[in-house]
Write an enzyme that holds these catalytic residues in place. Structure first.
Site, PDB file in Angstrom:
ATOM      1  N   ALA A  62       0.864  -1.176   0.000  1.00  0.00           N
ATOM      2  CA  ALA A  62       0.000   0.000   0.000  1.00  0.00           C
ATOM      3  C   ALA A  62       0.904   1.231   0.000  1.00  0.00           C
ATOM      4  CB  ALA A  62      -0.882  -0.012   1.240  1.00  0.00           C
ATOM      5  N   GLY A 101       0.410  -5.146   0.638  1.00  0.00           N
ATOM      6  CA  GLY A 101      -0.702  -5.048  -0.310  1.00  0.00           C
ATOM      7  C   GLY A 101      -0.331  -5.579  -1.685  1.00  0.00           C
ATOM      8  N   GLU A 104      -0.882  -9.179  -1.348  1.00  0.00           N
ATOM      9  CA  GLU A 104      -2.341  -9.364  -1.265  1.00  0.00           C
ATOM     10  C   GLU A 104      -2.965  -9.265  -2.659  1.00  0.00           C
ATOM     11  OE1 GLU A 104      -2.723  -6.366   1.879  1.00  0.00           O
ATOM     12  OE2 GLU A 104      -3.801  -7.868   3.049  1.00  0.00           O
ATOM     13  N   GLU A 124       3.889  -6.038   6.993  1.00  0.00           N
ATOM     14  CA  GLU A 124       3.099  -5.034   7.717  1.00  0.00           C
ATOM     15  C   GLU A 124       3.398  -5.012   9.206  1.00  0.00           C
ATOM     16  OE1 GLU A 124       1.973  -6.814   5.233  1.00  0.00           O
ATOM     17  OE2 GLU A 124       0.451  -5.745   4.084  1.00  0.00           O
TER      18      GLU A 124
HETATM   19  N1  3HC Z   1       4.646   3.426   0.290  1.00  0.00           N
HETATM   20  C1  3HC Z   1       5.189   4.634   0.005  1.00  0.00           C
HETATM   21  N2  3HC Z   1       6.497   4.830  -0.219  1.00  0.00           N
HETATM   22  C2  3HC Z   1       7.303   3.760  -0.162  1.00  0.00           C
HETATM   23  C3  3HC Z   1       6.827   2.472   0.136  1.00  0.00           C
HETATM   24  C4  3HC Z   1       5.430   2.320   0.352  1.00  0.00           C
HETATM   25  N3  3HC Z   1       4.883   1.122   0.618  1.00  0.00           N
HETATM   26  N4  3HC Z   1       7.867   1.616   0.118  1.00  0.00           N
HETATM   27  C5  3HC Z   1       8.954   2.340  -0.170  1.00  0.00           C
HETATM   28  N5  3HC Z   1       8.619   3.644  -0.332  1.00  0.00           N
HETATM   29  C6  3HC Z   1       9.524   4.741  -0.698  1.00  0.00           C
HETATM   30  C7  3HC Z   1      10.574   4.981   0.351  1.00  0.00           C
HETATM   31  O1  3HC Z   1      10.115   5.838   1.368  1.00  0.00           O
HETATM   32  C8  3HC Z   1      11.696   5.593  -0.454  1.00  0.00           C
HETATM   33  O2  3HC Z   1      11.380   6.937  -0.653  1.00  0.00           O
HETATM   34  P1  3HC Z   1      12.539   8.024  -0.741  1.00  0.00           P
HETATM   35  O3  3HC Z   1      13.388   7.638  -1.912  1.00  0.00           O
HETATM   36  O4  3HC Z   1      11.804   9.287  -0.914  1.00  0.00           O
HETATM   37  O5  3HC Z   1      13.273   7.950   0.569  1.00  0.00           O
HETATM   38  C9  3HC Z   1      11.577   4.880  -1.802  1.00  0.00           C
HETATM   39  O6  3HC Z   1      10.242   4.342  -1.849  1.00  0.00           O
HETATM   40  C10 3HC Z   1      12.544   3.751  -1.992  1.00  0.00           C
HETATM   41  O7  3HC Z   1      12.466   2.882  -0.870  1.00  0.00           O
HETATM   42  P2  3HC Z   1      13.766   2.219  -0.216  1.00  0.00           P
HETATM   43  O8  3HC Z   1      14.804   3.245  -0.001  1.00  0.00           O
HETATM   44  O9  3HC Z   1      13.304   1.443   0.951  1.00  0.00           O
HETATM   45  O10 3HC Z   1      14.230   1.273  -1.418  1.00  0.00           O
HETATM   46  P3  3HC Z   1      14.851  -0.172  -1.362  1.00  0.00           P
HETATM   47  O11 3HC Z   1      15.097  -0.515  -2.781  1.00  0.00           O
HETATM   48  O12 3HC Z   1      15.954  -0.224  -0.384  1.00  0.00           O
HETATM   49  O13 3HC Z   1      13.717  -1.140  -0.789  1.00  0.00           O
HETATM   50  C11 3HC Z   1      11.496  -2.057  -0.583  1.00  0.00           C
HETATM   51  C12 3HC Z   1      12.538  -1.354  -1.502  1.00  0.00           C
HETATM   52  C13 3HC Z   1      12.003  -3.463  -0.199  1.00  0.00           C
HETATM   53  C14 3HC Z   1      10.219  -2.172  -1.343  1.00  0.00           C
HETATM   54  C15 3HC Z   1      11.323  -1.224   0.708  1.00  0.00           C
HETATM   55  O14 3HC Z   1      11.067   0.108   0.336  1.00  0.00           O
HETATM   56  C16 3HC Z   1      10.208  -1.656   1.593  1.00  0.00           C
HETATM   57  O15 3HC Z   1      10.378  -2.572   2.361  1.00  0.00           O
HETATM   58  N6  3HC Z   1       9.054  -0.986   1.520  1.00  0.00           N
HETATM   59  C17 3HC Z   1       7.945  -1.172   2.407  1.00  0.00           C
HETATM   60  C18 3HC Z   1       7.205  -2.431   2.087  1.00  0.00           C
HETATM   61  C19 3HC Z   1       6.010  -2.560   3.003  1.00  0.00           C
HETATM   62  O16 3HC Z   1       6.102  -2.405   4.202  1.00  0.00           O
HETATM   63  N7  3HC Z   1       4.851  -2.857   2.425  1.00  0.00           N
HETATM   64  C20 3HC Z   1       3.655  -2.963   3.171  1.00  0.00           C
HETATM   65  C21 3HC Z   1       2.990  -1.648   3.228  1.00  0.00           C
HETATM   66  S1  3HC Z   1       1.570  -1.623   4.293  1.00  0.00           S
HETATM   67  C22 3HC Z   1       0.376  -2.404   3.410  1.00  0.00           C
HETATM   68  O17 3HC Z   1       0.604  -2.855   2.333  1.00  0.00           O
HETATM   69  C23 3HC Z   1      -0.968  -2.446   4.067  1.00  0.00           C
HETATM   70  C24 3HC Z   1      -1.897  -3.394   3.359  1.00  0.00           C
HETATM   71  O18 3HC Z   1      -1.855  -4.633   3.976  1.00  0.00           O
HETATM   72  C25 3HC Z   1      -3.313  -2.920   3.426  1.00  0.00           C
END
Ligand code: 3HC
Length: 666
Positions: A62, A101, A104, A124
């Protein structure tokens, strides 16, 4: 350009997401997927649909930046339901990471094809949340109870090859041919038809859930999200799908509205923000770091070296005495072998890392190093002498770093003719484990030296934070504002155990006195048993040096478990009696006000003086350097939750000078 496009390839429709950098499910992506699906379903010439992403990754979750803001675009669950109930087979084509997400979304696709390097997971829980779009209900229907409970509660992704064995991926594609292979697969599936995940049975043993709780009890202490994740997976084992979704929704909203997830989401961005250096261009050319020198083979120097060796970077380690050098190298080997015994490395990897290590008794051996990190005794004269020598020995352009934990980096730099190449790189003990690196920017540190030190930190797996030159930098400067009043509270009648318990109940791994015992009470002691000017002097005079000799503020058994010590309490009482302070009952709330609020206050001072770039950097320091509980988001985030007004009132009541910016906030 739209973030979702479609392509028709004969009888297959490809829905293509393109939302850099990580293809997060922003509102316009959800809208685009919905529109694309509708198009494919309405067109009779389309027989199957492929959902794929451009760029470096499949959907990584998400869009976290949308959390807490007014909803826009179609509801995520509605889009997922539409895909799952589609009358034509839908194939999710995965590369990079399918997270949260993103997974998902992949799970409502009827079939999944992935490249071998892809990773799939529901992280998450690390944001204090749970997969709230059916993930906790669909994952057990695909991989079974135990694997789903493990993935949801720990948040670790699995590799595509493992996912294939688990049934989470149905087919592996060629690493470079996902687009083509997904079309071929979709075409084969036309005859097979759709397969809705919600219709699959939940299989496996529900006892696995209790087992996870037992195994992870320590790790999860204080956290809500792992338990909420498990409750949802458990619900999937007994509730019909739709009821399970409702259960999941309720739990998700509880977490989303709570302070723990707010703190953990804050830290997600704080950690990424910390890497950015204000005023420096992102693409500033860096200096190469292909060979590293470390001076000092003690605990710190050895730990620092291990970080580089583990990343394949050769290290020359220098000590003055052969015996100490041998001991240091032996400790590095022992640590690696212990990790190998736990399955973290193979024996070949251990030998490979050790082969990259060159022990030496001569500073001259550092002549060709790109980066030299000094980790010798904390004494300004000694440091200056070392840097003066390095100045003469090291090649031009080499970065000269000090691992000092509080000394003036500008003064150290002044011992060289190249202060622009000098920077602080303050690792935290044990340096091969702790994730924090304070990069101390001197007055004259060159921008590319600072940027290279930060990038080097990232390369060796650290979270690096820029700090300015001041006594103790960010972390230890704030720590002293906690340790001093903790000592004072002993004089007023509190016990070490009471104060430490307030801190461990708060979620810290240890309290002020447990930490002092770990560090060693004799560090900096004047060594005159007759001179007793503090409680610490009294303890040292009685031979109580801390964990290292089994007694300090506490008595320690052979497993280093501490229990309150009658002798230490008597020494404290004896010294206390000389202070003429009345002994009184001290409440836990007072301990919070006098040991934690001053840290927040000091954080504001640090910001006012420009010694930290931003408040969230201070939070990163405390989470990764001192084990501040991540679910409380670091001292600055926590301070905001407590309320500036409440903190200022308490600090003033206790006679602590309040930072102007904190006062202004109140
Ligand atoms: N939403 C918004 N921005 C995000 C994001 C997300 N889910 N994931 C990463 N970003 C942004 C980061 O803030 C960063 O922004 P910046 O360049 O401005 O600082 C940019 O994307 C790049 O991210 P990373 O520096 O972390 O890049 P990496 O290549 O090192 O890693 C990744 C990539 C493995 C995808 C890592 O970013 C990550 O783990 N992201 C989060 C994944 C996550 O937690 N997903 C679940 C979200 S909650 C959800 O989905 C709820 C649902 O169940 C309803």
């Amino acid at each position: 350009m739209s973030s979702v496009s479609t392509q028709v390839i004969d009888d297959i429709l490809v829905v293509l997401v393109n939302n850099p950098p990580v293809n997060a499910l922003s509102w316009h992506v959800r809208q685009g997927i919905q529109d694309g699906m509708e198009k494919g379903l309405a067109d009779p010439s389309i027989k199957a649909i492929v959902l794929r992403c451009e760029g470096s990754t499949f959907i990584a979750g998400a869009d976290i930046t949308e959390f807490g803001k007014p909803a826009q675009g179609p509801d995520f669950n509605a889009v997922l339901n539409m895909i799952e109930m589609a009358a034509k087979p839908v194939v999710g084509a995965i590369h990079g990471t399918a997270l949260g997400g993103g997974l998902e979304t992949a799970m409502v696709c009827h079939y999944r094809i992935a490249v071998p390097s892809a990773k799939l997971g529901v992280p998450e829980v690390k944001l204090g949340l749970l997969p709230g779009a059916g993930g906790t209900q669909r994952l057990p229907r695909i991989v079974g109870i135990e694997a789903a409970a493990t993935m949801c509660s720990l948040g670790e992704p699995v590799a595509a090859t493992k996912a294939l064995a688990m049934g989470l991926v149905d087919r592996l594609a060629g690493e470079a041919t996902l687009a083509e292979d997904a079309i071929i697969y979709a075409r084969e599936l036309i005859a097979v038809g759709p397969r809705a995940t919600r219709d699959l049975p939940v299989q496996g043993d529900v006892d696995a859930i209790e087992n996870l709780k037992t195994v992870n009890a320590r790790k999860w202490k204080g956290f809500d999200a792992p338990y909420a994740n498990l409750a949802c997976v458990e619900a999937a084992t007994r509730l019909p799908f739709e009821d399970g979704l409702k259960f999941e929704r309720t739990e998700f909203l509880k977490l989303m509205g709570g302070s723990q997830s707010a703190a953990q989401r804050h830290m997600f961005f704080a950690e990424r923000q910390a890497a950015k250096i204000d005023g420096l261009p992102k693409d500033l050319p860096l200096r190469p770091v292909n060979a590293v020198g470390v001076i000092g083979a003690g605990t710190m120097g050895g730990g620092i070296s291990m970080n580089f060796l583990a990343k394949g970077i050769p290290v020359t380690i220098v000590e003055m005495v052969q015996e100490n050098l041998d001991r240091g190298v032996a400790v590095i080997r022992k640590n690696y072998e212990a990790s190998a015994a736990k399955g973290r490395f193979t024996t070949e990897q251990v030998e490979g890392m050790m082969a990259l290590l060159t022990p030496s008794l001569r500073l001259d051996a550092l002549a060709d190093c790109d980066l030299v990190i000094e980790a010798v005794y904390e004494n300004m004269d000694v440091k200056k002498e070392v840097f003066g020598k390095l100045d003469k020995i090291c090649k031009s352009g080499a970065i000269l770093a000090s691992n000092t934990s509080y000394l003036n980096v500008d003064e150290i730099a002044a011992a060289t003719r190249r202060p622009q190449d000098v920077v602080g790189m303050h690792f935290f003990s044990p340096a091969n484990v702790m994730k924090l690196l304070e990069v101390v920017r001197g007055d004259k540190t060159a921008p590319d030296v600072l940027a290279t030190a930060m990038a080097t930190g990232k390369k060796i797996g650290k979270v690096a934070v820029v700090a300015g030159v001041c006594d103790g930098f960010i972390g230890n400067r704030m720590l002293s504002k906690r340790q001093q009043p903790a000592m004072q509270l002993l004089l007023e009648g509190a016990t070490p155990a009471q104060i430490d318990k307030v801190h461990t109940d708060f979620g810290m791994p240890m309290g002020p006195f447990q930490m002092s015992d770990l560090a060693g009470l004799d560090i900096g002691w004047h060594r005159d048993p007759a001179r007793i000017e503090s409680i610490r002097d009294g303890l040292c005079a009685a031979g109580r040096f801390g964990q290292k000799n089994g007694k300090g503020f506490y008595d320690y058994d052979e497993k280093r478990v501490g229990t309150p010590s009658a002798e230490a309490l008597a020494i404290i009482e004896e010294f206390r009696a000389t202070s003429n302070l009345p002994k009184r009952d001290i409440s836990d709330q007072e301990i919070v006000e006098r040991t934690l609020y001053p840290m927040v206050n000091e954080g504001y001072h640090i910001l006012e003086e420009g010694k930290a770039q931003r408040a969230s950097d201070i939070d990163v320091v405390w989470i990764y350097g001192y084990g501040w509980p991540i679910y409380r988001g670091g001292p600055m985030f926590w301070g905001d939750l407590e309320g500036a007004g409440k903190i200022v009132e308490a600090l003033e009541r206790h006679g602590v000078p309040v930072a102007a910016s904190l006062k202004a906030k109140a």
